[in-house]
Design a protein around this motif. Sequence first.
Motif, short mmCIF file in Angstrom:
data_model
loop_
_atom_site.label_atom_id
_atom_site.label_comp_id
_atom_site.label_asym_id
_atom_site.label_seq_id
_atom_site.Cartn_x
_atom_site.Cartn_y
_atom_site.Cartn_z
N THR A 38 14.08 5.67 62.68
CA THR A 38 13.55 5.97 64.02
C THR A 38 12.31 5.12 64.20
N ILE A 39 12.29 4.34 65.26
CA ILE A 39 11.13 3.46 65.50
C ILE A 39 10.95 3.23 67.00
N GLY A 46 2.93 6.83 71.13
CA GLY A 46 2.03 7.85 71.66
C GLY A 46 2.50 8.49 72.95
N GLN A 47 3.76 8.25 73.33
CA GLN A 47 4.32 8.81 74.56
C GLN A 47 5.45 9.81 74.30
N GLY A 48 5.67 10.14 73.03
CA GLY A 48 6.73 11.08 72.69
C GLY A 48 8.12 10.46 72.71
N LEU A 49 8.20 9.15 72.69
CA LEU A 49 9.50 8.48 72.78
C LEU A 49 10.31 8.60 71.49
N ALA A 50 9.65 8.59 70.33
CA ALA A 50 10.38 8.77 69.07
C ALA A 50 11.06 10.13 69.06
N ARG A 51 10.35 11.14 69.50
CA ARG A 51 10.94 12.49 69.58
C ARG A 51 12.15 12.49 70.51
N ILE A 71 17.01 11.35 56.81
CA ILE A 71 16.66 10.38 55.78
C ILE A 71 15.31 9.73 56.12
N CYS A 72 15.16 9.26 57.33
CA CYS A 72 13.90 8.60 57.70
C CYS A 72 12.78 9.64 57.76
N SER A 73 11.57 9.19 57.48
CA SER A 73 10.43 10.11 57.38
C SER A 73 10.17 10.83 58.69
N TYR A 74 10.39 10.18 59.83
CA TYR A 74 10.14 10.84 61.11
C TYR A 74 11.12 12.00 61.31
N HIS A 77 10.16 14.94 59.01
CA HIS A 77 9.00 15.63 59.55
C HIS A 77 9.37 16.47 60.78
N TYR A 78 10.12 15.89 61.70
CA TYR A 78 10.51 16.58 62.93
C TYR A 78 11.33 17.84 62.60
N LEU A 79 12.32 17.69 61.73
CA LEU A 79 13.20 18.83 61.43
C LEU A 79 12.49 19.91 60.62
N GLU A 80 11.50 19.54 59.81
CA GLU A 80 10.72 20.55 59.09
C GLU A 80 9.91 21.40 60.07
N LYS A 81 9.39 20.75 61.13
CA LYS A 81 8.57 21.47 62.11
C LYS A 81 9.41 22.22 63.13
N ASN A 82 10.65 21.82 63.34
CA ASN A 82 11.47 22.37 64.42
C ASN A 82 12.80 22.91 63.92
#
Length: 83
Positions: A38-39, A46-51, A71-74, A77-82
């Motif tokens: 994810t990039i 900073g606009q929430g586009l990766a999400r 697999i990717c770090s983003y 991180h996202y799935l751990e929080k959500n």
Amino acid sequence: MNIIFEKENQRAAIYDGDKEIGVCTYEERDDKWAITHTIVSPDYQGQGLARKVLECVLDAAEKEGKGVIPICSYAVHYLEKNK
């Protein structure tokens, strides 16, 4: 800006006009999608586009009845929080 799910390319991409500015890719592994990358271009961060591009892939996986493997770090991180 447009977010387009491109199943034939195993990804979702963000476009600003004709310019690709972000992407979230996955690989099919049995009955799951492994989210590998994810990039977003630095000029658009900073606009929430990766999400948004990640959520596009997650929504498509859900519609197709596929589980996901972050697999990717983003994605991790996202799935751990959500959960």
